[in-house]
Scaffold this motif. Structure first.
Motif, mmCIF file in Angstrom:
data_model
loop_
_atom_site.group_PDB
_atom_site.id
_atom_site.type_symbol
_atom_site.label_atom_id
_atom_site.label_comp_id
_atom_site.label_asym_id
_atom_site.label_seq_id
_atom_site.Cartn_x
_atom_site.Cartn_y
_atom_site.Cartn_z
ATOM 1 N N TYR A 61 0.703 -1.190 -0.141
ATOM 2 C CA TYR A 61 -0.064 -0.070 -0.159
ATOM 3 C C TYR A 61 0.936 1.383 0.047
ATOM 4 O O TYR A 61 0.738 2.033 -0.753
ATOM 5 C CB TYR A 61 -0.883 0.073 1.301
ATOM 6 N N TYR A 62 1.878 1.437 0.874
ATOM 7 C CA TYR A 62 2.786 2.644 0.779
ATOM 8 C C TYR A 62 3.725 2.523 -0.366
ATOM 9 O O TYR A 62 3.782 3.771 -0.708
ATOM 10 C CB TYR A 62 3.545 2.594 2.196
ATOM 11 N N LEU A 63 4.051 1.694 -0.893
ATOM 12 C CA LEU A 63 4.706 1.527 -1.973
ATOM 13 C C LEU A 63 3.815 1.921 -3.180
ATOM 14 O O LEU A 63 4.487 2.859 -4.014
ATOM 15 C CB LEU A 63 5.388 0.034 -2.450
ATOM 16 N N GLY A 64 2.676 1.665 -3.202
ATOM 17 C CA GLY A 64 1.834 2.213 -4.186
ATOM 18 C C GLY A 64 1.518 4.023 -4.000
ATOM 19 O O GLY A 64 1.716 4.670 -4.757
ATOM 20 N N LEU A 65 1.453 4.432 -2.868
ATOM 21 C CA LEU A 65 1.523 5.713 -2.436
ATOM 22 C C LEU A 65 2.859 6.608 -2.947
ATOM 23 O O LEU A 65 2.915 7.656 -3.686
ATOM 24 C CB LEU A 65 1.350 6.023 -0.988
ATOM 25 N N VAL A 66 4.081 5.894 -2.579
ATOM 26 C CA VAL A 66 5.096 6.468 -2.951
ATOM 27 C C VAL A 66 5.567 6.503 -4.526
ATOM 28 O O VAL A 66 5.941 7.786 -4.832
ATOM 29 C CB VAL A 66 6.415 5.578 -2.363
ATOM 30 N N PHE A 67 5.240 5.341 -5.126
ATOM 31 C CA PHE A 67 5.451 5.352 -6.579
ATOM 32 C C PHE A 67 4.473 6.404 -7.367
ATOM 33 O O PHE A 67 4.745 7.084 -8.372
ATOM 34 C CB PHE A 67 5.155 3.963 -7.153
#
Length: 230
Positions: A61-67
């Motif tokens: 989820y946080y990787l999605g936000l970062v990318f």
């Protein structure tokens, strides 16, 4: 018993994963996205048995936000999709809030705004049912984004106002700042918002003095900022 002993993740490794996730969250809130990704990907390098016990849906989820913040929509969409799948399969029902956040972001990333809106309404009802102020704020924040993309600026602004009221009533400074930034963003597209922009900026200045940290509009790490300030 032998099988359980074989598949059980060592406590030391679980502790390391939890430390890495906390480290990632610190970097994320400092807008240090390279360090955030480094810590999150390091978690994913651990053995599957340990990743499963940690519940890596939130990592994706946080990787999605970062990318998405880095303007990499394809990788962002991939991680949101993985996050939704993992959180949906998770036996930890406390992940239900995270599941809705991931699902909403997945639909937003795909441009399925009406579907995202349906999910956001469910997220708001769930948050209100459990009376968790932080989750209610996050839910209104996401629905405000959806309304913005649908060019429903008045509704977007109203949700940000609701978020601000809840944040003020529960002394949630982080969400107060997010709500103010949201309202300023909406006003820049909808001059009839009725917001007292001068008052909002003054409040940000007050917060800067209290926290000893300058609140920059374009550097604010929040959902609306990640969408609109590019």
């Amino acid at each position: 018993k032998i099988y359980q002993a074989t598949v059980k993740c060592p406590e030391s490794e679980l502790i390391k994963i939890n430390v890495l996730f906390k480290k990632a969250m610190i970097h994320y809130h400092l807008d240090s996205y390279g360090e955030t990704k480094s810590a999150l990907f390091e978690i994913l390098e651990h053995s599957e048995r340990c990743r499963d016990q940690f519940d890596t849906g939130q990592v994706h989820y946080y990787l999605g936000l970062v990318f998405r913040t880095e303007n990499n929509p394809e990788r962002s969409k991939y991680h949101f999709n993985v996050s939704v799948k993992l959180l949906n399969e998770s036996p930890k029902k406390k992940s239900l809030f995270n599941y809705y956040k991931a699902l909403i972001n997945k639909h937003i990333s795909s441009g399925s705004y009406n579907t995202a809106l349906i999910c956001a309404n469910k997220y708001i009802r769930l948050s209100k049912k459990h009376c968790i102020a932080e989750e209610i704020c996050k839910a209104f924040d996401l629905r405000s984004i959806i309304y913005f993309y649908l060019n429903k600026y008045h509704k977007s602004g109203k949700d940000s106002e609701k978020m601000l009221d809840i944040a003020l009533g529960n002394n949630l400074l982080e969400f107060e700042i997010k709500a103010i930034f949201n309202m300023i963003t909406v006003h820049s597209h909808f001059s009839n918002s009725g917001f007292d922009i001068g008052k909002l900026y003054n409040r940000l200045e007050e917060i800067s003095i209290v926290t000893k940290k300058q609140c920059y509009v374009h550097a604010c790490n929040n959902q609306l900022g990640n969408y609109y300030f590019r």
